[in-house]
Design a protein around this motif. Structure first.
Motif, PDB file in Angstrom:
ATOM      1  N   GLY A  50       0.810  -1.216   0.000  1.00  0.00           N
ATOM      2  CA  GLY A  50       0.000   0.000   0.000  1.00  0.00           C
ATOM      3  C   GLY A  50       0.840   1.261   0.000  1.00  0.00           C
ATOM      4  N   LEU A  51       1.884   1.294   0.844  1.00  0.00           N
ATOM      5  CA  LEU A  51       2.739   2.485   0.911  1.00  0.00           C
ATOM      6  C   LEU A  51       3.524   2.666  -0.389  1.00  0.00           C
ATOM      7  CD1 LEU A  51       4.171   2.286   4.559  1.00  0.00           C
ATOM      8  CD2 LEU A  51       2.291   3.709   3.717  1.00  0.00           C
ATOM      9  N   GLU A  52       4.042   1.586  -0.919  1.00  0.00           N
ATOM     10  CA  GLU A  52       4.818   1.698  -2.161  1.00  0.00           C
ATOM     11  C   GLU A  52       3.932   2.141  -3.324  1.00  0.00           C
ATOM     12  OE1 GLU A  52       6.737  -2.032  -2.678  1.00  0.00           O
ATOM     13  OE2 GLU A  52       8.332  -1.606  -1.201  1.00  0.00           O
ATOM     14  N   GLU A  91       1.589   9.433   7.613  1.00  0.00           N
ATOM     15  CA  GLU A  91       2.236  10.746   7.523  1.00  0.00           C
ATOM     16  C   GLU A  91       2.961  10.828   6.181  1.00  0.00           C
ATOM     17  OE1 GLU A  91       5.578  13.565   9.758  1.00  0.00           O
ATOM     18  OE2 GLU A  91       5.109  11.562  10.544  1.00  0.00           O
ATOM     19  N   MET A  92       2.629  11.889   5.420  1.00  0.00           N
ATOM     20  CA  MET A  92       3.298  12.121   4.148  1.00  0.00           C
ATOM     21  C   MET A  92       4.372  13.177   4.359  1.00  0.00           C
ATOM     22  SD  MET A  92       3.805  14.178   1.334  1.00  0.00           S
ATOM     23  CE  MET A  92       2.536  15.429   1.378  1.00  0.00           C
ATOM     24  N   GLN A  93       5.586  12.897   3.882  1.00  0.00           N
ATOM     25  CA  GLN A  93       6.711  13.827   4.050  1.00  0.00           C
ATOM     26  C   GLN A  93       7.341  14.111   2.686  1.00  0.00           C
ATOM     27  OE1 GLN A  93       9.251  11.611   6.634  1.00  0.00           O
ATOM     28  NE2 GLN A  93       8.040  11.999   8.501  1.00  0.00           N
ATOM     29  N   MET A 160       9.767  11.678  -1.778  1.00  0.00           N
ATOM     30  CA  MET A 160       8.416  11.591  -1.238  1.00  0.00           C
ATOM     31  C   MET A 160       8.390  10.383  -0.296  1.00  0.00           C
ATOM     32  SD  MET A 160       5.367  12.918  -1.200  1.00  0.00           S
ATOM     33  CE  MET A 160       5.202  13.860  -2.725  1.00  0.00           C
ATOM     34  N   ARG A 161       8.037  10.619   0.972  1.00  0.00           N
ATOM     35  CA  ARG A 161       8.119   9.568   1.997  1.00  0.00           C
ATOM     36  C   ARG A 161       6.769   9.413   2.698  1.00  0.00           C
ATOM     37  NH1 ARG A 161      10.702   9.335   7.645  1.00  0.00           N
ATOM     38  NH2 ARG A 161      11.697   7.273   7.768  1.00  0.00           N
ATOM     39  N   TYR A 162       6.368   8.127   2.852  1.00  0.00           N
ATOM     40  CA  TYR A 162       5.144   7.824   3.591  1.00  0.00           C
ATOM     41  C   TYR A 162       5.527   6.999   4.821  1.00  0.00           C
ATOM     42  CZ  TYR A 162       2.363   9.412  -0.368  1.00  0.00           C
ATOM     43  OH  TYR A 162       1.791  10.186  -1.348  1.00  0.00           O
ATOM     44  N   VAL A 163       5.004   7.409   5.970  1.00  0.00           N
ATOM     45  CA  VAL A 163       5.326   6.754   7.242  1.00  0.00           C
ATOM     46  C   VAL A 163       4.017   6.362   7.938  1.00  0.00           C
ATOM     47  CG1 VAL A 163       6.484   6.930   9.463  1.00  0.00           C
ATOM     48  CG2 VAL A 163       7.417   8.139   7.465  1.00  0.00           C
TER      49      VAL A 163
END
Length: 483
Positions: A50-52, A91-93, A160-163
């Motif tokens: 999902g995150l990828e 959290e989107m970074q 673009m990073r999702y945590v």
């Protein structure tokens, strides 16, 4: 014997339960372990995918529809973060090429540099990277996916990073595993319950049959096992009962035959002994004739002793063997037996070493004549099999509430694997060259046992054979009893 069978049944149950429960437990542990790995992998793979997917979609959008400068990326990322709909769980970074967070949907981590492996890998390889670890500040387990963002010339402008937190995922995995463990526990309980039923219907009857078989093997011929079974166990019970009856019939025929023969032999042996003694004192015989008569007398007396032993044996077998119990001085009876044996063997160069621990022994209940018979029989055994030692060592002492009498010869002893058989009826050792019926020690053992004591046979530590008689100082014996 009851203690033996309690231990036997308990041990059988323990071994059966241990085997089946061990197999079931191993299977349950294996299933739980495989299921735990599967659930853990499944949930983490789902979150990772999902995150990828989100990271790849976002970076493709930025690459196709956003301007080609850092400011365009920054403004678009700011608007994207402000309208990010999943901020409550992800959290989107947006990070610059140095790995510092420029924009965050939660605004909490802005300005920090996480330095996690997913960021460095994404910047160095230009590929999407995912990392699972713990936040240094809180220790919370997280999963982070970083996707590189490129300018038109292929330069990485940022990440673009999702945590997301793995707390709920780990909790879900835990409850799934706990559920499987619960099911496994129920399975183990069912296995134990089914085994207890099996033990009740199979092992318990087998142990009872074994108990009765042991009684038959110990001499209780003719007893019957109650047959309550219609299966293979019932067939086994019928076979054992039939065997018991046949052995009892054979024993009865043997005993009657021995008794009949023994009585028939008594009369001619008495006549031979009487006339032999008469001829032995006659002056009309020369030396060779007297020597022949002496040999006849010796053999007749030996046969008479064998006949007496056989008669004693038949009395035991058919229940006519009696004990007349009274308070006796056991040391005096032992000394009388020693004196009698010395007189019988006055021509043999046999040395008696007698040791007495106490001046006065307490009176004990017993049949004086039967105990004297035991002593003489063991003395005779010691002479026959330890003649070359020329010595018999006799000891009597008291230990607590028991009188201990040991009689030892200095012969070659008995093979260790034959000692347990010496008290069996008609058994003669492989090394024995002496003639005899082989029931003397069996009779002695019976007499001692019915005095509440025991007869122990063993090889002496430094050579020779040792017979130890243990008698209780006080025992509840009737004044006259039948064996």
């Amino acid at each position: 014997m009851s203690t033996f069978y309690e231990n036997f049944t308990r041990g059988l149950r323990r071994r059966w339960l241990r085997g089946t429960v061990f197999i079931a437990l191993s299977a349950v542990i294996f299933v739980v372990a495989v299921f735990s790995l599967f659930v853990h992998s499944y949930y983490h793979a789902t979150v990772r995918t999902g995150l990828e997917t989100k990271a790849r979609t976002a970076t493709d959008f930025f690459a196709n529809y956003v301007g080609r400068s850092f400011d365009d990326y920054y403004d678009s990322a700011l608007r994207y973060a402000e309208t990010f709909r999943e901020a409550n769980r992800i959290e989107m970074q947006f990070l610059n090429s140095d790995g510092s967070i420029m924009i965050s949907s939660s605004a909490i981590t802005s300005g920090t540099s996480p330095g996690s492996p997913d960021i460095t890998t994404a910047i160095s390889t230009g590929q999407i990277s995912t990392w699972v670890g713990r936040l240094a500040a809180t220790g919370e387990r997280i999963m982070a996916t970083s996707a590189p963002m490129f300018l038109g010339d292929g330069e990485i402008i940022g990440v673009m990073r999702y945590v997301t937190s793995l707390r709920l995922v780990d909790r879900q995995v835990f409850f799934n595993v706990l559920g499987v463990v619960g099911v496994g526990f129920i399975v183990i309980c069912m296995v134990i319950a089914l085994n207890m039923v099996f033990i009740r219907f199979v092992i318990t009857p087998v142990s009872e049959i074994t108990k009765m078989s042991k009684r038959i093997a110990d001499g209780s011929y003719g007893i019957q096992i109650t047959n309550e079974y219609t299966d293979e166990i019932g067939d086994m019970v019928e076979s054992i009962n039939e065997m018991s009856l046949k052995i009892a019939q054979t024993e009865k025929i043997q005993t009657e035959f021995i008794s009949s023969i023994s009585h028939e032999l008594r009369t001619p042996l008495t006549a031979i002994t009487g006339w032999g003694e008469t001829l032995n004192y006659s002056d009309e015989l020369d030396n060779d004739s007297k020597r022949g008569v002496s040999i006849i007398l010796k053999e007749a007396r030996r046969l008479t002793e064998m006949v007496e032993e056989l008669l004693e044996f038949t009395k035991m077998e058919d229940g006519r063997f009696t004990l007349r119990i009274e308070d006796i001085d056991i040391a005096a009876e032992l000394e009388d037996a020693i004196f009698t044996f010395r007189e019988i063997l006055h021509q043999d160069e046999l040395e008696f070493d007698y040791h007495n621990d106490l001046a006065n022994f307490p009176s004990i209940p017993g049949d004086a004549s039967r105990l004297k018979q035991v002593f003489l029989n063991i003395f005779d055994n010691a002479l026959k099999h330890g003649r070359e030692g020329k010595r018999i060592e006799i000891y009597i002492g008291q230990f607590d509430d028991q009188i201990v009498i040991s009689i030892r010869d200095f012969g070659p002893g008995v093979p260790n694997d034959e000692i347990d058989n010496l008290k069996m009826k008609f058994y003669k050792g492989s090394n024995s060259k002496e003639r005899g019926s082989g029931i003397g020690l069996a009779i002695c053992d019976e007499i001692i046992r019915y005095h509440g004591g025991r007869l122990e046979l063993s090889n002496a530590e430094d050579g020779g054979f040792l017979a130890t008689i243990v008698l209780p100082v006080s025992a509840d014996l009737p004044s006259e009893s039948e064996i």
